[in-house]
Write an enzyme that holds these catalytic residues in place. Structure first.
Site, PDB file in Angstrom:
ATOM      1  N   GLU A 285       0.922  -1.388  -0.305  1.00  0.00           N
ATOM      2  CA  GLU A 285       0.135   0.092  -0.017  1.00  0.00           C
ATOM      3  C   GLU A 285       0.717   1.226   0.035  1.00  0.00           C
ATOM      4  O   GLU A 285       1.112   2.101   1.047  1.00  0.00           O
ATOM      5  CB  GLU A 285      -0.865   0.093   1.393  1.00  0.00           C
ATOM      6  CG  GLU A 285      -2.063  -0.839   1.140  1.00  0.00           C
ATOM      7  CD  GLU A 285      -2.933  -0.765   2.295  1.00  0.00           C
ATOM      8  OE1 GLU A 285      -2.830  -0.244   3.184  1.00  0.00           O
ATOM      9  OE2 GLU A 285      -4.185  -1.474   2.146  1.00  0.00           O
ATOM     10  N   GLU A 377      -6.184  -6.931  -1.380  1.00  0.00           N
ATOM     11  CA  GLU A 377      -6.637  -7.010  -0.003  1.00  0.00           C
ATOM     12  C   GLU A 377      -7.817  -6.240   0.173  1.00  0.00           C
ATOM     13  O   GLU A 377      -8.087  -5.144  -0.579  1.00  0.00           O
ATOM     14  CB  GLU A 377      -5.291  -6.497   0.765  1.00  0.00           C
ATOM     15  CG  GLU A 377      -5.893  -6.054   2.366  1.00  0.00           C
ATOM     16  CD  GLU A 377      -4.661  -5.473   3.002  1.00  0.00           C
ATOM     17  OE1 GLU A 377      -3.616  -5.490   2.832  1.00  0.00           O
ATOM     18  OE2 GLU A 377      -5.217  -4.541   3.878  1.00  0.00           O
TER      19      GLU A 377
END
Length: 459
Positions: A285, A377
């Site tokens: 991320e 995710e």
């Protein structure tokens, strides 16, 4: 997803779109027979993506033009690949390119396009190849329920167009679960839990979340590399794909870990290059960093993987915590306009259903026709990993991903003391990972969705 079979002639796959232009028709031999499988691979509000697999049953064709009619006036071809596409009124043509203009007898080729529609979206009719009508009955291809594990059926995956495709060059969707940080919850990933994931949950993949900081890889590179490799082997033994996640989060600039990433991926790629079940996620991320910086990182790490494992799919995180930049006030255009210079590549998208709703879903719906996406995710709760599960938003998200054939891994297959966890606290101290008594509300929803039969095309 509606799969339609029509009969056609020869074809190939498509690259570029020319609107209302008459394509050149260089020396083309007539086709005497063909079959075509026309598949609506995904559909969303006002748009869709379709693939066409053509098998030539006649004499070898040298130069070909595929033509068909879109039956609704609101249907438009907006983008295509592996042929030169054009549309005039309701008529659509696709012309083979230099590299695929010849189709031998019995040979098959794939092409695809993205389109828009208003009102209805009926299937195209009246296919012709080089002016010869293709006729025949329509059929619905059905997957073989006894074909084997996800890896048995699909083999080595690759990116084709904007899809994740299997060994038959057909778009597939993988559905599975992500570990929590393996430095904290290693007790949740044992033989019993992985058996349950593969056999009871019927998961297609296991995402292995290896944090780099937060007591992760940087504290023991050799030890964490070994643990990741061990979980890759466990997934392989159960016929699941293994998504190796280089879980960078803080700091958000992946270039901070560039040297570590090169060392780690050189090692795991060399060790696992012979396996068909491995996918690499090189930056979890990215946050607080520009897309150009993420792109630079990717273009330095991917060659390290390719040097050892040239065939595996690689996934790159995107700006704004892998939101395609939406959480930073941007969108997918920055990637479309400046893509990573690599092949067999996908882009990560993450969401948490209680926090990320309509505007995020609209971005994914739009971007899916332009970029190969993988939801590596997502959570059913808020972006903090806590709070109440948002069932309505989660269901809307999962329905959309199913429609678009976008693969996903849920956060998280663990008994962490947070509402995003699939198991109630203390579950990983026992041997039950499937019954209703050990599942959280989130775990019950995900197990129900993941365990429904896969639809992996094999022809």
């Amino acid at each position: 997803m509606k799969r339609l079979l029509a009969l056609l002639a020869t074809c190939a796959t498509v690259l570029g779109l020319t609107a209302a232009v008459s394509p050149p028709q260089a020396a083309a031999s007539a086709a005497t027979g063909c079959t075509v499988e026309y598949t609506v691979t995904s559909q969303w509000q006002g748009g869709f993506q379709a693939g066409v697999k053509v098998t030539n049953l006649g004499a070898p064709a040298t130069g070909w033009t595929l033509a068909f009619a879109l039956p609704d006036a609101g249907q438009k071809v907006t983008q295509g690949w592996n042929a030169t596409w054009s549309q005039s009124g309701s008529g659509v043509t696709a012309v083979g390119l230099d590299w695929n203009r010849t189709l031998a007898t019995g040979a098959a080729v794939d092409l695809g396009f993205a389109g828009s529609f208003t009102g209805a979206n009926p299937k195209p009719t009246a296919f012709t190849l080089n002016g010869v009508a293709c006729t025949g009955a329509l059929e619905e291809p059905t997957p073989d329920p006894d074909a084997g594990t996800p890896v048995d059926v699909n083999g080595q995956l690759h990116v084709c167009g904007v899809n994740l495709c299997n060994q038959y060059d057909r778009p597939v969707q993988l559905r599975g679960m992500s570990t929590h940080g393996i430095q904290w919850f290693s007790q949740c990933y044992n033989a019993a839990s992985l058996d349950a994931l593969a056999n009871d949950w019927k998961s297609d993949l296991l995402r292995i979340a290896m944090y780099v900081q937060e007591d992760g890889y940087e504290t023991d590179p050799a030890g964490f590399t070994s643990r990741v490799n061990g979980l890759v082997d466990e997934a392989e033994a159960r016929g699941m794909y293994a998504l190796i996640d280089f879980h960078t989060l803080t700091p958000g600039d992946p270039n901070f870990n560039l040297d570590r990433a090169k060392t780690f991926f050189a090692s795991v790629a060399a060790r696992n290059a012979g396996k068909k079940n491995v996918i690499y996620e090189i930056a979890n991320e990215p946050n607080g960093v520009s897309w150009s910086a993420i792109k630079s990182y990717a273009e330095q790490v991917i060659p390290v993987i390719r040097a050892a494992d040239p065939d595996a799919v690689v996934i790159v995180g995107t700006r704004g915590w892998s939101s395609l930049g939406v959480s930073d006030g941007s969108d997918e255009n920055e990637i479309v306009d400046n893509p990573v210079n690599a092949t067999n590549l996908m882009y990560a998208f993450h969401f948490y259903a209680a926090s990320h709703k309509d505007s995020y879903r609209a971005t994914v719906s739009r971007a899916a026709s332009r970029l190969p996406l993988f939801v590596t995710e997502f959570g059913t709760v808020s972006a903090t990993g806590g709070g109440a599960m948002d069932q309505a938003s989660t269901t809307a998200w999962l329905d959309l991903l199913d429609q678009l054939k976008i693969s996903y891994a849920n956060w998280t297959y663990s008994d962490a003391p947070e509402s995003s966890a699939a198991f109630r606290p203390g579950t990983c101290e026992g041997g039950d990972y499937s019954s209703s008594g050990v599942l959280t509300e989130s775990g019950a929803l995900l197990k129900n969705r993941i365990s429904t039969p896969d639809s992996f095309p094999t022809s």
